[in-house]
Design a protein around this motif. Sequence first.
Motif, mmCIF file in Angstrom:
data_model
loop_
_atom_site.group_PDB
_atom_site.id
_atom_site.type_symbol
_atom_site.label_atom_id
_atom_site.label_comp_id
_atom_site.label_asym_id
_atom_site.label_seq_id
_atom_site.Cartn_x
_atom_site.Cartn_y
_atom_site.Cartn_z
ATOM 1 N N ARG A 63 60.040 -7.478 14.391
ATOM 2 C CA ARG A 63 61.231 -6.683 14.050
ATOM 3 C C ARG A 63 61.231 -6.229 12.595
ATOM 4 O O ARG A 63 61.529 -5.075 12.310
ATOM 5 C CB ARG A 63 62.513 -7.498 14.333
ATOM 6 C CG ARG A 63 63.781 -6.750 13.911
ATOM 7 C CD ARG A 63 65.043 -7.485 14.319
ATOM 8 N NE ARG A 63 65.285 -8.730 13.613
ATOM 9 C CZ ARG A 63 65.950 -8.848 12.455
ATOM 10 N NH1 ARG A 63 66.421 -7.777 11.849
ATOM 11 N NH2 ARG A 63 66.135 -10.048 11.901
ATOM 12 N N ILE A 64 60.932 -7.136 11.691
ATOM 13 C CA ILE A 64 61.098 -6.824 10.266
ATOM 14 C C ILE A 64 59.768 -6.363 9.677
ATOM 15 O O ILE A 64 58.803 -7.130 9.595
ATOM 16 C CB ILE A 64 61.639 -8.039 9.485
ATOM 17 C CG1 ILE A 64 62.942 -8.554 10.124
ATOM 18 C CG2 ILE A 64 61.859 -7.659 8.011
ATOM 19 C CD1 ILE A 64 63.544 -9.775 9.445
ATOM 20 N N GLN A 65 59.726 -5.103 9.279
ATOM 21 C CA GLN A 65 58.512 -4.538 8.696
ATOM 22 C C GLN A 65 58.715 -4.367 7.195
ATOM 23 O O GLN A 65 59.685 -3.752 6.759
ATOM 24 C CB GLN A 65 58.203 -3.175 9.338
ATOM 25 C CG GLN A 65 57.980 -3.250 10.845
ATOM 26 C CD GLN A 65 56.730 -4.044 11.218
ATOM 27 O OE1 GLN A 65 55.779 -4.125 10.455
ATOM 28 N NE2 GLN A 65 56.751 -4.637 12.407
ATOM 29 N N ARG A 66 57.780 -4.908 6.427
ATOM 30 C CA ARG A 66 57.867 -4.773 4.978
ATOM 31 C C ARG A 66 57.367 -3.395 4.544
ATOM 32 O O ARG A 66 56.323 -2.928 4.996
ATOM 33 C CB ARG A 66 57.035 -5.857 4.295
ATOM 34 C CG ARG A 66 57.029 -5.754 2.795
ATOM 35 C CD ARG A 66 56.061 -6.724 2.146
ATOM 36 N NE ARG A 66 56.010 -6.481 0.707
ATOM 37 C CZ ARG A 66 55.209 -5.607 0.116
ATOM 38 N NH1 ARG A 66 54.360 -4.882 0.838
ATOM 39 N NH2 ARG A 66 55.249 -5.437 -1.192
ATOM 40 N N ILE A 67 58.150 -2.774 3.678
ATOM 41 C CA ILE A 67 57.775 -1.492 3.095
ATOM 42 C C ILE A 67 57.541 -1.717 1.606
ATOM 43 O O ILE A 67 58.387 -2.343 0.935
ATOM 44 C CB ILE A 67 58.935 -0.469 3.262
ATOM 45 C CG1 ILE A 67 59.321 -0.293 4.735
ATOM 46 C CG2 ILE A 67 58.607 0.857 2.583
ATOM 47 C CD1 ILE A 67 58.312 0.432 5.568
ATOM 48 N N ASN A 68 56.438 -1.223 1.103
ATOM 49 C CA ASN A 68 56.198 -1.325 -0.335
ATOM 50 C C ASN A 68 57.062 -0.282 -1.043
ATOM 51 O O ASN A 68 56.711 0.897 -1.112
ATOM 52 C CB ASN A 68 54.714 -1.100 -0.637
ATOM 53 C CG ASN A 68 54.447 -1.120 -2.137
ATOM 54 O OD1 ASN A 68 55.367 -1.356 -2.941
ATOM 55 N ND2 ASN A 68 53.220 -0.866 -2.530
ATOM 56 N N ALA A 69 58.190 -0.732 -1.564
ATOM 57 C CA ALA A 69 59.174 0.189 -2.155
ATOM 58 C C ALA A 69 58.874 0.507 -3.616
ATOM 59 O O ALA A 69 59.665 1.172 -4.278
ATOM 60 C CB ALA A 69 60.581 -0.395 -2.011
ATOM 61 N N GLU A 70 57.718 0.035 -4.086
ATOM 62 C CA GLU A 70 57.292 0.430 -5.443
ATOM 63 C C GLU A 70 56.650 1.809 -5.436
ATOM 64 O O GLU A 70 56.467 2.413 -6.487
ATOM 65 C CB GLU A 70 56.306 -0.586 -6.002
ATOM 66 C CG GLU A 70 56.953 -1.915 -6.342
ATOM 67 C CD GLU A 70 55.983 -2.848 -7.044
ATOM 68 O OE1 GLU A 70 55.704 -2.632 -8.239
ATOM 69 O OE2 GLU A 70 55.504 -3.796 -6.392
ATOM 70 N N VAL B 71 57.186 5.912 0.344
ATOM 71 C CA VAL B 71 58.074 5.003 1.086
ATOM 72 C C VAL B 71 58.418 5.614 2.449
ATOM 73 O O VAL B 71 58.356 4.945 3.487
ATOM 74 C CB VAL B 71 59.357 4.720 0.267
ATOM 75 C CG1 VAL B 71 60.416 4.035 1.123
ATOM 76 C CG2 VAL B 71 59.022 3.864 -0.946
ATOM 77 N N LEU B 72 58.724 6.904 2.440
ATOM 78 C CA LEU B 72 59.070 7.580 3.703
ATOM 79 C C LEU B 72 57.871 7.585 4.655
ATOM 80 O O LEU B 72 58.032 7.381 5.868
ATOM 81 C CB LEU B 72 59.554 9.012 3.431
ATOM 82 C CG LEU B 72 59.907 9.844 4.667
ATOM 83 C CD1 LEU B 72 61.011 9.164 5.498
ATOM 84 C CD2 LEU B 72 60.342 11.253 4.268
ATOM 85 N N ALA B 73 56.678 7.786 4.114
ATOM 86 C CA ALA B 73 55.479 7.806 4.968
ATOM 87 C C ALA B 73 55.274 6.452 5.641
ATOM 88 O O ALA B 73 54.993 6.376 6.847
ATOM 89 C CB ALA B 73 54.257 8.192 4.139
ATOM 90 N N GLN B 74 55.435 5.378 4.882
ATOM 91 C CA GLN B 74 55.274 4.041 5.473
ATOM 92 C C GLN B 74 56.311 3.813 6.575
ATOM 93 O O GLN B 74 56.001 3.361 7.675
ATOM 94 C CB GLN B 74 55.482 2.959 4.422
ATOM 95 C CG GLN B 74 54.479 2.907 3.294
ATOM 96 C CD GLN B 74 54.921 1.860 2.272
ATOM 97 O OE1 GLN B 74 55.024 0.670 2.574
ATOM 98 N NE2 GLN B 74 55.196 2.284 1.060
ATOM 99 N N ALA B 75 57.566 4.147 6.248
ATOM 100 C CA ALA B 75 58.655 3.903 7.205
ATOM 101 C C ALA B 75 58.489 4.781 8.445
ATOM 102 O O ALA B 75 58.731 4.325 9.569
ATOM 103 C CB ALA B 75 59.999 4.179 6.531
ATOM 104 N N SER B 76 58.048 6.021 8.248
ATOM 105 C CA SER B 76 57.898 6.942 9.382
ATOM 106 C C SER B 76 56.838 6.444 10.343
ATOM 107 O O SER B 76 56.939 6.650 11.554
ATOM 108 C CB SER B 76 57.491 8.332 8.892
ATOM 109 O OG SER B 76 58.477 8.840 8.051
ATOM 110 N N SER B 77 55.831 5.797 9.807
ATOM 111 C CA SER B 77 54.787 5.288 10.688
ATOM 112 C C SER B 77 55.354 4.208 11.623
ATOM 113 O O SER B 77 55.054 4.190 12.817
ATOM 114 C CB SER B 77 53.624 4.813 9.819
ATOM 115 O OG SER B 77 53.145 3.603 10.223
ATOM 116 N N HIS B 78 56.192 3.339 11.093
ATOM 117 C CA HIS B 78 56.831 2.328 11.961
ATOM 118 C C HIS B 78 57.802 2.986 12.934
ATOM 119 O O HIS B 78 57.852 2.647 14.124
ATOM 120 C CB HIS B 78 57.584 1.293 11.114
ATOM 121 C CG HIS B 78 56.689 0.451 10.274
ATOM 122 N ND1 HIS B 78 55.742 -0.395 10.806
ATOM 123 C CD2 HIS B 78 56.570 0.338 8.928
ATOM 124 C CE1 HIS B 78 55.081 -1.010 9.824
ATOM 125 N NE2 HIS B 78 55.566 -0.572 8.675
#
Length: 214
Positions: free
Chosen positions: A185-192, A198-205
């Motif tokens: 459920r919980i996916q870590r996003i590198n918010a640095e 950040v959007l690219a990482q989140a969009s992939s999930h």
Amino acid sequence: MSADMVHHPRFISLEGTEGVGKSTLIQGLTQVLQSQGLTVLCTREPGGTPLAEKIRSLLLATDEEVPCVATELLLLFAARAQHCHEVILPALDAGKWVICDRFVDASYAYQCGGRGLDSGLLDRLCADFVPVMPSLTLWLDAPVAMGLQRVRGRNALDRFEQEKQGFFDRVHAVYQARALAEPERIQRINAEEDAAGVLAQASSHLGKRITASQ
Ligand SMILES: Nc1ncnc2c1ncn2[C@@H]1O[C@H](COP(=O)(O)OP(=O)(O)OP(=O)(O)O)[C@@H](O)[C@H]1O
Ligand SMILES: [Mg+2]
């Protein structure tokens, strides 16, 4: 949290300490969903209904009587119950995607990690008063100091933002522990990374969840 809690496939929450980019990311994710012809409802906690937003004001106020830890927790869950009943469940029932800026994990992080409450108490409140859970939680992970630096440049600080670094370090540690405990459920996003990264990482999930829901 009980294992039989319903994790809705169209319910997404965003988590993280102050200023890590949650509100910024919600805008991007909304566009991703809308570009695929999907309807999305963005909401936040505490808040999301007129009554729950009034409770939010009470919780964040710095010029009111300071709520004790139990009062803070019960106000949060009162707002959450109203929010689930009035907004989140009806939107999911109507076929919408729901993106919520903070949800149950924030209570574990802030009230258990930050304030030191026993997590068993939250487990019981969730089991009785939280009717639906996200199937995807994006945890925006950045150094606490980086996020605080970003928010401290803006308006007057609310009651949580005024907490000390140690409080946020404990909040962060709980987010980290929960991400390890619930890796599906919980996916870590590198918010640095910058906002586009950040959007690219989140969009992939999110993309995987969209595919799975079709
Ligand atoms: N990836 C990023 N890199 C650099 N700056 C960012 C990034 N994402 C957001 N910001 C900027 O940092 C500030 C805080 O971002 P934002 O309001 O999205 O964070 P937040 O997590 O919603 O904060 P809060 O916890 O206060 O609600 C804003 O000025 C925003 O433009
Ligand atoms: Mg925000």
